[in-house]
Structure formats: structure tokens, C-alpha cells
Design a protein around this motif. Structure first.
Motif, PDB file in Angstrom:
ATOM      1  N   UNK A 146      -8.745  55.464  94.445  1.00  0.00           N
ATOM      2  CA  UNK A 146      -7.282  55.497  94.500  1.00  0.00           C
ATOM      3  C   UNK A 146      -6.762  55.016  95.848  1.00  0.00           C
ATOM      4  N   UNK A 147      -7.459  55.363  96.903  1.00  0.00           N
ATOM      5  CA  UNK A 147      -7.028  54.940  98.234  1.00  0.00           C
ATOM      6  C   UNK A 147      -7.141  53.428  98.375  1.00  0.00           C
ATOM      7  N   UNK A 148      -8.171  52.851  97.815  1.00  0.00           N
ATOM      8  CA  UNK A 148      -8.340  51.390  97.844  1.00  0.00           C
ATOM      9  C   UNK A 148      -7.159  50.703  97.174  1.00  0.00           C
ATOM     10  N   UNK A 149      -6.756  51.191  96.002  1.00  0.00           N
ATOM     11  CA  UNK A 149      -5.615  50.591  95.301  1.00  0.00           C
ATOM     12  C   UNK A 149      -4.342  50.764  96.125  1.00  0.00           C
ATOM     13  N   UNK A 150      -4.141  51.961  96.672  1.00  0.00           N
ATOM     14  CA  UNK A 150      -2.932  52.226  97.458  1.00  0.00           C
ATOM     15  C   UNK A 150      -2.821  51.295  98.661  1.00  0.00           C
ATOM     16  N   UNK A 151      -3.937  50.989  99.305  1.00  0.00           N
ATOM     17  CA  UNK A 151      -3.905  50.205 100.538  1.00  0.00           C
ATOM     18  C   UNK A 151      -3.995  48.702 100.305  1.00  0.00           C
ATOM     19  N   UNK A 152      -4.298  48.280  99.067  1.00  0.00           N
ATOM     20  CA  UNK A 152      -4.410  46.845  98.787  1.00  0.00           C
ATOM     21  C   UNK A 152      -3.306  46.303  97.890  1.00  0.00           C
ATOM     22  N   UNK A 153      -2.756  47.124  97.025  1.00  0.00           N
ATOM     23  CA  UNK A 153      -1.815  46.650  96.010  1.00  0.00           C
ATOM     24  C   UNK A 153      -0.450  46.380  96.632  1.00  0.00           C
ATOM     25  N   UNK A 154       0.009  45.147  96.522  1.00  0.00           N
ATOM     26  CA  UNK A 154       1.295  44.745  97.114  1.00  0.00           C
ATOM     27  C   UNK A 154       2.490  45.093  96.234  1.00  0.00           C
ATOM     28  N   UNK A 155       2.279  45.193  94.922  1.00  0.00           N
ATOM     29  CA  UNK A 155       3.417  45.336  94.007  1.00  0.00           C
ATOM     30  C   UNK A 155       3.409  46.683  93.273  1.00  0.00           C
ATOM     31  N   UNK A 156       2.580  47.609  93.692  1.00  0.00           N
ATOM     32  CA  UNK A 156       2.474  48.898  93.012  1.00  0.00           C
ATOM     33  C   UNK A 156       3.805  49.647  93.064  1.00  0.00           C
ATOM     34  N   UNK A 157       4.261  50.100  91.904  1.00  0.00           N
ATOM     35  CA  UNK A 157       5.532  50.814  91.803  1.00  0.00           C
ATOM     36  C   UNK A 157       5.345  52.308  91.526  1.00  0.00           C
ATOM     37  N   UNK A 158       4.248  52.663  90.871  1.00  0.00           N
ATOM     38  CA  UNK A 158       4.072  54.057  90.458  1.00  0.00           C
ATOM     39  C   UNK A 158       2.583  54.387  90.389  1.00  0.00           C
ATOM     40  N   UNK A 159       2.202  55.502  91.018  1.00  0.00           N
ATOM     41  CA  UNK A 159       0.852  56.042  90.854  1.00  0.00           C
ATOM     42  C   UNK A 159       0.991  57.496  90.436  1.00  0.00           C
ATOM     43  N   UNK A 160       0.430  57.818  89.281  1.00  0.00           N
ATOM     44  CA  UNK A 160       0.487  59.173  88.738  1.00  0.00           C
ATOM     45  C   UNK A 160      -0.927  59.745  88.748  1.00  0.00           C
ATOM     46  N   UNK A 161      -1.093  60.889  89.376  1.00  0.00           N
ATOM     47  CA  UNK A 161      -2.391  61.558  89.440  1.00  0.00           C
ATOM     48  C   UNK A 161      -2.256  62.934  88.797  1.00  0.00           C
TER      49      UNK A 161
END
Length: 533
Positions: A442-457
Motif C-alpha cells: 500500500x505504501x508503494x502505491x501511495x508514494x508512486x501513484x500520481x492520479x490516485x483519488x481514493x484508497x480504502x483500507x
């Protein structure tokens, strides 16, 4: 070709010979039957009408206005009633007497039970309802057709072979449009009469707990020219039987395969199919050869480790191969590390070949984060879908003997993943337990994704038990990450579920195109919000 390898043994004597407990096996079969019944479509008529027709016929001025309606409207009313209630209208007046015989009838055998089917389906070992079987025979004989729908799910067909064959003959002759035909075993592999392949009027067909007849002996002219939806639930069949039914269904749009008594290979060539559902079943190979209209490929459930599954199947991996499917938008649940993914469409990226499915926008995967070999397969899976917009991840419970974890360095050194950088907008992570592998992903996605709008855990319920490591501590590395997309909204929930064995999803949503994302959070809608501030 020899006899197929059965996932379940049909004769009871085989169970004792193989050292299995017949009583325990019966419990497993009843569980499977409950899934079969759950996958069946709802009848288009309720067990009891919402309004009383008798009370609606006469109003205070004594004028029977309903009987003055045109015949076409009255027939439509009757076709929306349970068969027994439609037949009773003949007693109202001479005006109604001939109408039920000319109305397209809906016959659901569970509605003929004393409780109208309110107690649910029968289980293995319960007596077959002789009165219901007799009533079905009388209705089929008395009504000239057509039949709007016929659902026959209450009878142990082995006890009524003669009636079963006659029922199908009558339904073919009288033009049934929707047929749900389920054998309540034992035996499990009772052979389905080949007459069903002559029913050209069908638009929907569900078959449950049968041995599909040898299609090599079926007349070559047999086909389903009007069939839009086909459901095969816990049947014994061979590859060629499945291929035969698909080839003879030129307008088929929805295919459901729920459970299977045999390992089957699916080779999909269809110019019409839009949705393929595989539930609680084991298919050795899924080969999407040419399916230009296919939009959804939906998998749910896994019975490979159940008591019903043959030992030769338990530890086998399956393969899914995607060829020509230019409109495939929704795909899942895939299992990296347990399921091999093959894609025939290739492109050259940085001088190397990559296999991709550019049309997929919604992907669901089940990842065993306690197994290093499974996690290592995830980057390859994600690279295959460069235009992915929504990712659903189910995290099963980590076994006591973990086979290795991965850290953030693994993801950082693995090279770019196009969808993570350029297109992924929503990530849903279910049953998070705070393992190092889960956090790193999850941290990898958070720190690499430029267009992420929503992360639900959604945090597993067990993390809130006394003596746990602390939910806030488990989430800290994620909340403290350097998010690449500053506008992304992180939402944290406490799972309301316990003992989650696999993905929680709705097979009914899968074929309902009113739901843009069939893997949505409906089952977690009552989840409690978690605050980390």
C-alpha cells in the motif's frame, strides 16, 4: 477420451471404500446445494401475490371493472401470479374461466408446497415431495402453453425418472421460455435427458446437479437459437459438452458455471457473450480465444480444499489465457501465485515484449501476503493492465508458517508499473492485518501513484481484539507515507466480518450491468470508520 475425474464420488459405497465418512460428506453436499440454490435466478413471480385478486374484483358499487379489461391485460395479470393462484381465477366467473389456459404460465414447484417455499429448499435425505411432483404433472398436462417460466428444484429426480422425461417432452412441445431444472441428489450424476437440447424456445436455462448427456449423440440440428443466459451448476460434464452448448447458443450473453463435479477446460469462442461468471468451481484452463463482446470475467469462491474435492485437484493451479477480448473491462478475482495468467496481445516497451490487456479498467485480486512467491507475481499481473483505474485486493489470513515476506525495497527495485503511475484512481484493500508485506504494498502505491483519488483500507476484525499490536501502530507507516497524489482521500474502516475465508463479492451484481463495479463495498457498507488522528 476416458471418463472425467470426479471431484465427488457418486455412489455412497465409493465413499466408504475411499475412507470417507458418508455423513460428513452429506453435510458437504448440502453446503454445495445451498450454493447451487443461491446461484439460481429468482422466479419472476412471488410465492404469494402482493394484492388479493379476489378482493380487487368487486368494489362498493358492485361493478366488476377488472373483468371488463381486455383479454391481453388479464392474461398479463395471470402470467404474474403463481400457477396455483392463476388456476384458481377460473372459479371467479365464466369471463375468467378460459383465460388462465391461454396466459403464459409461471410454474415454480416450491410455490406448490404447503408453505409456498418459505422454509427454503430441501436438503439431502429429506423426503421427496410426492404431492408437488403430482401437481407439476397435472399443471403441465392441463395447460396448453406457452410457459413463461418453469422452475423445478424440489424433486429427487431419481425417484421420478418417468415423470422427469415426460416433463421435458411437454415443455419442449409447449414452448417454455425460462427453465430452471435441478436434481436434488442422490445420485449426483443422474444423466439429464437429451430432450433438453431440443428446446429451441428457451431464453434462459439453468441446470443443476446433473450428468450432462453425451453431446456426441445429440442430433446435429439441436441448438438454442434464442438462449441469452445459461447457468451450469455443479454438473458432471466433459470439455466437449461445454463447447457444444456454447457453439449451439449463437446469441448467448450470460454464462454462469457454478461448481463442477469434474475438472473442465473452457475454450471460449463467442461473438455474443458479455459476461462470464465462475463460482466455487475448478476449471483446469480458461482460454478466452475470441470473445469480442465480453465485458466481464468474474470469479468467486474456491472449493479446492473442501471435502468434496478430489485429492488430485486440491493443490493444482489453474491457467487463464486471454486472447481476443477487446471490450473486457472487469476482471477478477485472480490469484497471483496460484493462477497462471497468459495474454496473447503483446507490445514492445523499452525494447522488451510485454503482454497486456489494455481494455481492463477494474481488476480484483486475492493475494496471500504471507507467501513470498505469491506477492512476487503481483507486479507482473499489474503490468498486464496498463489502463487500470480501480483495484480491489483481498488479503486472506496469513498462515502460521509464513513462507516469506517482502518489504518496500522489493517494490521500489522492481521497475515501473504503468497503471500504478499513470491511471490507477481507486484502491480497495480488504481484511488488512498490518503485516509488513501488506504495508509495503500500500505504501508503494501511495508514494508512486500520481492520479490516485481514493484508497480504502478495511482492517480485519481480529486486529481489534484485546492483546493485539494496536491498529493505529499498524496503520502509522501508511498514514505517514509521502503521498504522490496530494488530493487522495484515505478512508479506514473496521471490518464487520469474522473468519473471512475469501473475497466477499456478489455474483448477482456481476451480471447486473446497472452496477458499474461488481466488486464494490456493498458488503462493508455498515463498517465502522477508524480515526488515526
Amino acid at each position: 477420451m476416458g471418463d472425467p475425474q470426479y471431484l465427488v464420488g457418486s455412489p455412497r459405497s465409493n465413499l466408504e471404500r475411499d475412507g470417507r465418512d458418508p455423513a460428513a460428506f452429506a453435510i458437504g453436499i448440502n453446503l454445495m446445494l445451498s450454493f447451487v440454490y443461491d446461484y439460481l435466478p429468482y422466479p419472476p413471480v412471488p410465492p404469494t401475490p402482493t394484492l388479493s385478486l379476489a378482493g380487487a374484483l368487486w368494489v362498493s358499487d358492485g361493478v366488476d371493472r377488472i373483468s371488463r379489461l381486455p383479454d391481453v391485460l388479464l392474461r398479463d395479470i395471470l402470467s404474474r401470479l403463481p400457477a396455483k393462484d392463476a388456476a384458481r381465477t377460473a372459479a371467479l366467473s365464466s369471463r375468467w374461466r378460459p383465460l388462465w389456459r391461454s396466459a403464459p404460465l409461471a410454474l415454480v414447484d416450491s410455490h406448490l408446497l404447503p408453505d409456498g417455499g418459505a422454509a427454503g429448499q430441501f436438503t439431502l435425505g429429506a423426503p421427496s415431495p410426492r404431492a408437488v411432483t403430482d401437481a407439476v404433472s397435472r399443471v403441465l398436462a392441463a395447460h396448453p402453453g406457452p410457459f413463461r417460466c418453469v422452475h423445478l428444484t424440489c424433486s429427487t429426480m431419481e425417484e421420478h425418472r418417468g415423470e422427469m422425461a415426460r416433463w421435458l417432452d411437454v415443455l419442449v412441445a409447449k414452448g417454455v421460455q425460462e427453465l430452471v431444472f435441478v436434481n436434488r441428489p442422490w445420485p449426483l450424476d443422474l444423466r439429464l435427458p437429451a430432450t433438453v437440447f431440443s428446446c429451441s424456445s428457451l431464453t434462459r436455462l439453468y441446470l443443476g446437479v446433473w450428468r450432462i448427456p453425451d453431446t456426441a449423440a445429440v442430433p446435429r440440428g439441436a441448438r438454442f437459437p434464442n438462449l441469452l443466459e445459461l447457468g451450469l451448476c455443479f454438473n458432471a460434464m466433459e470439455d466437449r459438452d461445454l463447447a457444444f452448448m456454447l457453439e449451439r447458443s449463437p446469441v448467448l450473453e450470460f454464462l454462469v458455471i457454478m461448481g463442477s463435479q469434474t475438472g473442465v477446460r473452457l475454450r471460449l469462442v463467442s461473438q455474443s457473450l458479455r459476461c462470464l461468471q465462475l463460482g466455487y468451481t475448478y476449471l483446469e484452463d480458461i482460454d478466452v480465444v475470441d470473445a469480442p463482446r465480453l465485458e466481464r470475467l468474474f470469479q468467486s469462491g474456491d472449493f479446492r480444499q473442501s471435502e468434496l474435492t478430489a485429492p488430485s485437484i486440491k493443490n493444482c493451479s489453474s491457467k487463464i489465457k486471454i486472447g481476443r477480448a477487446p471490450n473486457l473491462r472487469v476482471l477478477g478475482y485472480l490469484r497471483p501465485g496460484e493462477q497462471e495468467l497468459g495474454i496473447t496481445n503483446t507490445v514492445i516497451v523499452a525494447g522488451a515484449k510485454e503482454s497486456i490487456v489494455p481494455s481492463v479498467q477494474i481488476l480484483a485480486i486475492e493475494v496471500q501476503f504471507g507467501a513470498r512467491n505469491c506477492v512476487k507475481k503481483v507486479p507482473g499481473f499489474l503490468r498486464s493492465f496498463p489502463n487500470l483505474e480501480t483495484l480491489h485486493v483481498q488479503s486472506p489470513r496469513i498462515p502460521k508458517e509464513s513462507t516469506g515476506k517482502v518489504n518496500l525495497k522489493f517494490w521500489q527495485e522492481g521497475g515501473p508499473i504503468k497503471c500504478v503511475v499513470q491511471s490507477l484512481k481507486k484502491v480497495f484493500f480488504y481484511e488488512f492485518r498490518g503485516s509488513r508485506s501488506e504495508v509495503a504494498f500500500l505504501k508503494f502505491i501511495a508514494e508512486r501513484d500520481r492520479v490516485l483519488e481514493q484508497m480504502v483500507v478495511v482492517v480485519a476484525k481480529e486486529c481489534f481484539s484485546p492483546g493485539g499490536d494496536g491498529v493505529i501502530a499498524k496503520l502509522k507507516p501508511l498514514t505517514n507515507a509521502k503521498w504522490n497524489s496530494k488530493g487522495c482521500k484515505l478512508e479506514l474502516f473496521k471490518s464487520p466480518l469474522t473468519d473471512v475465508a475469501g473475497p466477499i463479492c456478489s455474483h448477482r451484481h456481476a451480471s447486473d450491468f446497472g452496477f458499474a463495479d461488481p466488486f464494490d463495498l456493498e458488503f462493508y457498507c455498515e463498517s465502522e470508520t477508524i480515526s488515526v488522528s
